[in-house]
Motif scaffolding. Structure first.
Motif, PDB file in Angstrom:
ATOM      1  N   SER A   1       0.762  -1.255   0.085  1.00 26.44           N
ATOM      2  CA  SER A   1      -0.146  -0.003   0.085  1.00 26.44           C
ATOM      3  C   SER A   1       0.669   1.194   0.034  1.00 26.44           C
ATOM      4  CB  SER A   1      -0.841   0.044   1.200  1.00 26.44           C
ATOM      5  OG  SER A   1      -0.087   0.028   2.455  1.00 26.44           O
TER       6      SER A   1
ATOM      7  N   THR B   1       5.973   2.683  -4.297  1.00 30.76           N
ATOM      8  CA  THR B   1       6.038   3.855  -5.193  1.00 30.76           C
ATOM      9  C   THR B   1       7.317   3.739  -6.271  1.00 30.76           C
ATOM     10  OG1 THR B   1       7.387   5.382  -3.807  1.00 30.76           O
ATOM     11  CG2 THR B   1       5.086   5.668  -3.824  1.00 30.76           C
TER      12      THR B   1
ATOM     13  N   LYS C   1      -2.430   4.099 -20.617  1.00 30.46           N
ATOM     14  CA  LYS C   1      -3.980   4.569 -20.520  1.00 30.46           C
ATOM     15  C   LYS C   1      -4.427   4.962 -21.856  1.00 30.46           C
ATOM     16  CE  LYS C   1      -7.469   5.381 -17.774  1.00 30.46           C
ATOM     17  NZ  LYS C   1      -8.172   4.524 -17.000  1.00 30.46           N
TER      18      LYS C   1
ATOM     19  N   ASP D   1       0.402  -6.446  -6.412  1.00 27.47           N
ATOM     20  CA  ASP D   1      -0.244  -5.321  -5.622  1.00 27.47           C
ATOM     21  C   ASP D   1       0.597  -4.164  -5.587  1.00 27.47           C
ATOM     22  OD1 ASP D   1      -2.810  -5.018  -5.162  1.00 27.47           O
ATOM     23  OD2 ASP D   1      -2.998  -6.170  -3.234  1.00 27.47           O
TER      24      ASP D   1
ATOM     25  N   TYR E   1       0.327  -2.245  -8.711  1.00 24.51           N
ATOM     26  CA  TYR E   1      -0.872  -1.321  -8.544  1.00 24.51           C
ATOM     27  C   TYR E   1      -0.924  -0.136  -7.935  1.00 24.51           C
ATOM     28  CZ  TYR E   1      -3.573  -4.810 -11.565  1.00 24.51           C
ATOM     29  OH  TYR E   1      -4.021  -5.557 -12.473  1.00 24.51           O
ATOM     30  N   TYR E   2      -0.372  -0.337  -6.724  1.00 22.20           N
ATOM     31  CA  TYR E   2      -0.397   0.730  -5.721  1.00 22.20           C
ATOM     32  C   TYR E   2       0.929   2.079  -6.308  1.00 22.20           C
ATOM     33  CZ  TYR E   2      -3.212  -1.117  -1.982  1.00 22.20           C
ATOM     34  OH  TYR E   2      -4.357  -1.543  -1.240  1.00 22.20           O
TER      35      TYR E   2
ATOM     36  N   ILE F   1       1.291   2.541  -9.515  1.00 25.61           N
ATOM     37  CA  ILE F   1       0.377   2.972 -10.543  1.00 25.61           C
ATOM     38  C   ILE F   1      -0.585   4.075 -10.228  1.00 25.61           C
ATOM     39  CG2 ILE F   1      -1.198   2.599 -12.406  1.00 25.61           C
ATOM     40  CD1 ILE F   1       0.287  -0.049 -12.970  1.00 25.61           C
ATOM     41  N   ASP F   2      -1.258   3.740  -8.966  1.00 23.01           N
ATOM     42  CA  ASP F   2      -2.351   4.419  -8.213  1.00 23.01           C
ATOM     43  C   ASP F   2      -1.649   5.634  -7.662  1.00 23.01           C
ATOM     44  OD1 ASP F   2      -5.113   4.739  -7.286  1.00 23.01           O
ATOM     45  OD2 ASP F   2      -4.019   4.842  -5.373  1.00 23.01           O
TER      46      ASP F   2
ATOM     47  N   ASN G   1      -2.349   8.682  -9.740  1.00 25.81           N
ATOM     48  CA  ASN G   1      -3.461   8.660 -10.116  1.00 25.81           C
ATOM     49  C   ASN G   1      -3.938   8.252 -11.356  1.00 25.81           C
ATOM     50  OD1 ASN G   1      -4.064  10.327  -7.549  1.00 25.81           O
ATOM     51  ND2 ASN G   1      -2.878  12.104  -8.712  1.00 25.81           N
TER      52      ASN G   1
ATOM     53  N   SER H   1      -5.600   4.580 -13.059  1.00 20.65           N
ATOM     54  CA  SER H   1      -6.419   3.391 -12.854  1.00 20.65           C
ATOM     55  C   SER H   1      -6.794   2.908 -14.171  1.00 20.65           C
ATOM     56  CB  SER H   1      -7.678   3.781 -11.991  1.00 20.65           C
ATOM     57  OG  SER H   1      -8.554   4.441 -12.695  1.00 20.65           O
TER      58      SER H   1
ATOM     59  N   SER I   1      -5.955  -5.928  -3.592  1.00 26.26           N
ATOM     60  CA  SER I   1      -6.352  -4.562  -3.893  1.00 26.26           C
ATOM     61  C   SER I   1      -7.300  -4.491  -5.307  1.00 26.26           C
ATOM     62  CB  SER I   1      -5.519  -3.506  -4.018  1.00 26.26           C
ATOM     63  OG  SER I   1      -4.366  -3.572  -5.328  1.00 26.26           O
ATOM     64  N   GLN I   2      -6.989  -5.566  -6.051  1.00 24.33           N
ATOM     65  CA  GLN I   2      -7.529  -5.523  -7.363  1.00 24.33           C
ATOM     66  C   GLN I   2      -8.118  -7.157  -7.745  1.00 24.33           C
ATOM     67  OE1 GLN I   2      -8.130  -2.907  -9.261  1.00 24.33           O
ATOM     68  NE2 GLN I   2      -6.506  -1.550  -8.113  1.00 24.33           N
TER      69      GLN I   2
END
Length: 496
Positions: A168, A171, A188, A245, A248-249, A251-252, A255, A257, A303-304
């Motif tokens: 979580s 980065t 994206k 995960d 994914y975090y 990437i998040d 900002n 998704s 998380s996904q």
């Protein structure tokens, strides 16, 4: 030409139908092999194991020709040596696409271009032109009217995430913030996916004992050793899931998704030097078999959870000509003659479309003490025939409590469920329609044998054309075909 427009829309719809199907497990093909089979023999080996997805590190002409009409989905690679030239010259990118992609479509089922291999962490001096290379290749695909068939991305290693645990707070390396933002924006905009090379073997061996071996091998941990993210309280049953995960975090954190993560490399070496004690056949077999089971359940990381983790195993053959440590040469799952290096549970992701057979298996992550109690009861008072899980017998490997309990639970259930026997075992068991048979280990109830001692079923990496979860572009349900036909008819009517 206008006449091609409705065909494009139909193919787009077809692709949407296919992408809604389940996860797959593919393989990487490295070629630093002394006795590398011919291109036609490689394709025959892939077909014999029903391998449906292949990643190449280059755009080998002989292989791409041999793969024609095989239905195998192929990722072709721009080598690291080619990235700089393509990144600096849109004309070079167009020439590369014409020579290595357009020339083979539609016969060879090329679905993606992997630009380089871990460019940012291995050849950082080329990093500034990496994203321009992606854009130039995509523009070349657009010009060739192929962008709806072929995605463009670039595989990155876990080294791009300096602190992957807890996931979580993960980065990307801040020194690459600008490049990573541009990369994610490209993915994206083009509806592509993030290519991740994730190696729990490397995470475990470099972790100085922080994480247990079982965690790296997808094996269940006792409650006292559960790996939990303190911020989200998500439980991680494997380092593989935690790595995905963490991505994914990361990437998040920018900002973004809706960018799926595809694991383009993962595996475990089966032989190593004196300083590599965990590179063993048993560990490699455990990792790969458990990986296939994990991916085949079509779920994502905590998380996904609804995004399956499509994955490519590293690698098909042992690359004995690679430089470096002993383990560098021993990641293959097959020998060059097509035989398996270790017993492989290649059928774990298979379930016949109309299967009426259910199997009782141990839940992954179940408490080991309860599993042991259930195993003892099934083999004793329950009356299960547990001879096959004894050392030297067909179902002894993988040698772990979950697999042994699964065999015993199922043998008991198949014999007793008609008379009221249940599949519970103190909450450690579950029913599945996926046949857990593997190699010469045949479970009672399998269509290959009713006695648990028959011959090996056909092997498969990824679903066959008859199975739910199949993702080949030629594999689609009758319902989807009906939708496709109706849509095509309606479109043609509207154009007349």
């Amino acid at each position: 030409m206008r006449e091609g427009c409705h065909g494009i829309v139909i193919l787009l719809l077809f692709g949407m139908c296919v992408n809604s199907l389940g996860a797959f497990v593919g393989v990487n093909l490295g070629t630093d092999v002394s006795n590398l089979p011919s291109a036609s023999d490689i394709v025959a080996i892939l077909k014999s194991h029903q391998i449906t997805h292949l990643r190449l590190y280059n755009a080998d002409a002989q292989l791409l020709k041999a793969l024609a009409n095989s239905s195998i989905e192929v990722i072709v690679g721009v080598t690291n040596e080619e990235v700089l030239r393509i990144g600096e010259s849109p004309a070079a990118a167009a020439a590369w696409v014409n020579k290595n992609v357009a020339a083979y479509l539609p016969g060879t089922n090329i679905t993606a271009i992997a630009v380089g291999s871990e460019v940012l962490s291995t050849i950082p001096q080329v990093g500034p032109v990496l994203v321009p290379a992606l854009y130039s290749l995509h523009k070349a695909l657009v010009a060739a009217n192929l962008n709806y068939l072929v995605k463009v991305s670039t595989p990155q290693s876990m080294d791009m995430i300096p602190r992957p645990f807890p996931p979580s707070t993960a980065t990307f390396n801040a020194s690459w913030n600008s490049t990573m933002y541009q990369l994610l924006q490209f993915l994206k905009n083009t509806k592509s996916y993030y290519m991740l090379n994730a190696y729990p073997y490397l995470g475990y061996t470099s972790g100085n004992g922080i994480f247990p071996l079982d965690y790296a091998l997808f094996r269940s941990l006792p409650a006292i050793k559960q790996i939990v993210d303190p911020n989200t309280l998500f439980h991680y049953n494997s380092m593989f899931d935690a790595m995905v995960d963490a991505t994914y975090y990361s990437i998040d954190a920018f900002n973004f998704s809706g960018i799926p993560v595809v694991v383009t490399e993962t595996g475990w070496p089966w032989s190593g030097g004196a300083n590599e004690p965990d590179a063993t056949i048993q560990n490699a077999g455990t990792y790969v078999n458990n990986l296939i089971r994990r991916v085949s359940n079509d779920s994502g990381p905590p998380s996904q959870p609804t995004i399956p983790i499509n994955t490519y195993i590293y690698e098909l053959f042992n690359e004995d000509k690679r430089p470096g440590s002993v383990s560098e040469k021993n990641w293959g799952i097959l020998f060059s003659n097509g035989s398996t290096v270790y017993p492989l549970d290649l059928a774990s992701g298979r379930a016949t479309a109309n299967s009426s057979t259910v199997y009782c298996v141990a839940k992954h992550g179940a408490d080991e003490d309860k599993l042991q109690d259930g195993l003892n009861w099934a083999c004793g008072q329950g009356g299960a025939n547990c001879a096959a899980i004894q050392q030297g017998r067909p179902c002894f490997l993988p040698n772990n409590i979950t697999d042994h309990a699964s065999y015993a639970y199922n043998d008991y259930y198949q014999k007793m469920h008609a008379g009221g026997g249940t599949c519970d075992f103190d909450g450690t068991a579950t029913l599945t329609t996926i046949d857990p048979s593997h190699g010469s280990c045949i479970y009672t109830g399998s269509s290959n044998s009713s006695s648990g001692g028959g011959v090996s079923p056909p092997t498969a990496l990824g679903p066959s054309s008859q199975l739910p979860g199949a993702s080949s572009k030629l594999q689609v349900s009758s319902y989807q075909l009906l939708i496709w036909v109706i849509f095509s008819w309606a479109l043609m009517v509207s154009l007349t």
